[in-house]
Scaffold this active site. Structure first.
Site, PDB file in Angstrom:
ATOM      1  N   SER A   1       0.827  -1.218   0.000  1.00 33.25           N
ATOM      2  CA  SER A   1       0.000   0.000   0.000  1.00 33.25           C
ATOM      3  C   SER A   1       0.860   1.267   0.000  1.00 33.25           C
ATOM      4  CB  SER A   1      -0.966   0.006   1.191  1.00 33.25           C
ATOM      5  OG  SER A   1      -0.238  -0.094   2.392  1.00 33.25           O
ATOM      6  N   GLY A   2       2.164   1.115   0.186  1.00 27.20           N
ATOM      7  CA  GLY A   2       3.054   2.282   0.072  1.00 27.20           C
ATOM      8  C   GLY A   2       3.511   2.835   1.415  1.00 27.20           C
ATOM      9  N   LYS A   3       3.523   1.998   2.422  1.00 28.23           N
ATOM     10  CA  LYS A   3       3.919   2.473   3.756  1.00 28.23           C
ATOM     11  C   LYS A   3       5.358   3.004   3.754  1.00 28.23           C
ATOM     12  CE  LYS A   3       2.798  -1.575   5.422  1.00 28.23           C
ATOM     13  NZ  LYS A   3       2.201  -2.121   4.179  1.00 28.23           N
TER      14      LYS A   3
ATOM     15  N   THR B   1       7.189   4.144   1.235  1.00 31.37           N
ATOM     16  CA  THR B   1       7.295   5.392   0.463  1.00 31.37           C
ATOM     17  C   THR B   1       6.757   6.551   1.288  1.00 31.37           C
ATOM     18  OG1 THR B   1       6.761   4.059  -1.457  1.00 31.37           O
ATOM     19  CG2 THR B   1       6.715   6.443  -1.770  1.00 31.37           C
TER      20      THR B   1
ATOM     21  N   GLN C   1       5.492 -15.221  12.936  1.00 33.02           N
ATOM     22  CA  GLN C   1       4.764 -14.187  13.687  1.00 33.02           C
ATOM     23  C   GLN C   1       5.398 -13.935  15.059  1.00 33.02           C
ATOM     24  OE1 GLN C   1       2.716 -12.110  12.368  1.00 33.02           O
ATOM     25  NE2 GLN C   1       2.440 -13.199  10.434  1.00 33.02           N
TER      26      GLN C   1
ATOM     27  N   GLU D   1       6.372   1.845  10.892  1.00 28.74           N
ATOM     28  CA  GLU D   1       5.718   1.072   9.844  1.00 28.74           C
ATOM     29  C   GLU D   1       5.123  -0.161  10.515  1.00 28.74           C
ATOM     30  OE1 GLU D   1       8.281  -0.174   6.674  1.00 28.74           O
ATOM     31  OE2 GLU D   1       6.597  -0.895   5.450  1.00 28.74           O
TER      32      GLU D   1
ATOM     33  N   GLU E   1       7.286 -13.079  -2.020  1.00 26.45           N
ATOM     34  CA  GLU E   1       5.851 -12.822  -2.169  1.00 26.45           C
ATOM     35  C   GLU E   1       5.262 -13.378  -3.467  1.00 26.45           C
ATOM     36  OE1 GLU E   1       5.845  -8.821   0.664  1.00 26.45           O
ATOM     37  OE2 GLU E   1       5.849  -8.575  -1.501  1.00 26.45           O
TER      38      GLU E   1
HETATM   39  N1  DCP Z   1       4.019  -9.685   7.100  1.00 27.37           N
HETATM   40  C1  DCP Z   1       3.326 -10.719   7.711  1.00 27.37           C
HETATM   41  N2  DCP Z   1       2.923 -10.587   9.004  1.00 27.37           N
HETATM   42  C2  DCP Z   1       3.145  -9.445   9.685  1.00 27.37           C
HETATM   43  C3  DCP Z   1       3.824  -8.375   9.065  1.00 27.37           C
HETATM   44  C4  DCP Z   1       4.239  -8.528   7.752  1.00 27.37           C
HETATM   45  O1  DCP Z   1       3.099 -11.771   7.086  1.00 27.37           O
HETATM   46  N3  DCP Z   1       2.744  -9.359  10.963  1.00 27.37           N
HETATM   47  C5  DCP Z   1       4.544  -9.895   5.726  1.00 27.37           C
HETATM   48  C6  DCP Z   1       3.683  -9.327   4.627  1.00 27.37           C
HETATM   49  C7  DCP Z   1       4.689  -8.963   3.564  1.00 27.37           C
HETATM   50  C8  DCP Z   1       5.964  -8.632   4.339  1.00 27.37           C
HETATM   51  O2  DCP Z   1       5.806  -9.254   5.619  1.00 27.37           O
HETATM   52  O3  DCP Z   1       4.950 -10.070   2.725  1.00 27.37           O
HETATM   53  C9  DCP Z   1       6.199  -7.144   4.503  1.00 27.37           C
HETATM   54  O4  DCP Z   1       4.938  -6.605   4.776  1.00 27.37           O
HETATM   55  P1  DCP Z   1       4.444  -5.133   4.833  1.00 27.37           P
HETATM   56  O5  DCP Z   1       3.123  -4.991   4.171  1.00 27.37           O
HETATM   57  O6  DCP Z   1       4.439  -4.753   6.254  1.00 27.37           O
HETATM   58  O7  DCP Z   1       5.564  -4.297   4.084  1.00 27.37           O
HETATM   59  P2  DCP Z   1       5.592  -3.804   2.582  1.00 27.37           P
HETATM   60  O8  DCP Z   1       7.038  -3.602   2.241  1.00 27.37           O
HETATM   61  O9  DCP Z   1       4.805  -4.719   1.736  1.00 27.37           O
HETATM   62  O10 DCP Z   1       4.841  -2.430   2.713  1.00 27.37           O
HETATM   63  P3  DCP Z   1       4.644  -1.271   1.663  1.00 27.37           P
HETATM   64  O11 DCP Z   1       4.709  -1.834   0.279  1.00 27.37           O
HETATM   65  O12 DCP Z   1       3.287  -0.709   2.015  1.00 27.37           O
HETATM   66  O13 DCP Z   1       5.760  -0.292   1.914  1.00 27.37           O
END
Ligand code: DCP
Length: 219
Positions: A20-22, A24, A69, A92, A160
């Site tokens: 979602s762009g956290k 950025t 987790q 974040e 992913e």
């Molecule tokens: N994740 C998870 N369980 C959590 C936290 C994160 O399974 N309690 C996983 C989901 C993603 C990876 O870790 O595969 C990183 O997740 P985020 O959505 O937190 O980070 P992004 O880099 O995807 O965020 P963005 O693109 O919004 O900057």
């Protein structure tokens, strides 16, 4: 992480679906002298003494979700409790989204056993009771699962590859329950919702609005 003040800083959680762009969004606040930005330590999950626990979790969720987790909870607690000299800490994600979104989803989808869920949720309750891990404001980057699915595929984080649109819809619903419908029985700070469907490069005005809100809450 920089350290000092005894009191918890004004703490902002930046939440939203995968992609979602956290990061950025948070990078906009990086150069502010008053703000300590704590990015989610994904790299720590990708290399724990040579083990990529993020990858193991996505490859064999039944086996590895509990370990993953647990690791997330541990690293998030470190960030929540890290002292900082700045009056504002922007994080974040949080222990709270780990609990109410990801752990909850794994349990509801029968990926995590009831016994494992109980262990993690009781750790969570203890952390809430014994540490000041509260937030003062949540900024929710709200997005459509289809939009973040495309972004996630484009960025191509190897671990992913197996994340489906269905999974992103589940994660979206649980964010909505927690932050919009407010169905979780737990103290919730004010929630500011940003439309994160537009390209984040075009969202400077929204970022500025958040900056003003944070500073007005400080004074
Ligand atoms: N994740 C998870 N369980 C959590 C936290 C994160 O399974 N309690 C996983 C989901 C993603 C990876 O870790 O595969 C990183 O997740 P985020 O959505 O937190 O980070 P992004 O880099 O995807 O965020 P963005 O693109 O919004 O900057």
């Amino acid at each position: 992480m920089s350290c000092n003040s005894a009191r918890r800083p004004f703490t902002v959680f930046v939440e939203g679906n995968i992609g979602s762009g956290k990061s950025t969004f948070l990078s906009y606040f990086n150069d502010f002298a008053d703000i300590f930005v704590a990015l989610e330590p994904v790299h720590l999950w990708q290399d724990v003494n040579g083990h990529n626990i993020l990858e193991l979790m996505y490859e064999t969720p039944l086996l590895w979700s509990f370990a993953f987790q647990s690791l997330v909870q541990k690293t998030m607690l470190d960030i929540h409790t890290a002292k900082c000299s700045q009056p504002v800490k922007m994080m974040e994600r949080s222990l709270q989204s780990g609990r109410h979104v990801f752990i909850e989803n794994l349990y509801r989808q029968n990926v995590m056993a009831s016994a494992e869920y109980t262990v993690l949720t009781s750790f969570y309750e203890s952390m809430l009771k014994n540490f000041d891990v509260n937030g003062d404001l949540i900024i929710y980057l709200r997005s459509d699962p289809e939009v973040v699915y495309n972004r996630m595929r484009e960025r191509g984080r190897t671990e992913e590859n197996q994340v489906s649109l269905e999974y992103l819809k589940q994660i979206h619903q649980l964010h909505e329950d927690w932050l919009v419908r407010k169905t979780v029985v737990e103290n919730l700070p004010p929630v500011l919702i940003l439309d994160a469907n537009s390209s984040l490069a075009t969202m400077e005005k929204e970022f500025k609005k958040c900056e003003n809100i944070i500073y007005s809450r400080l004074n």
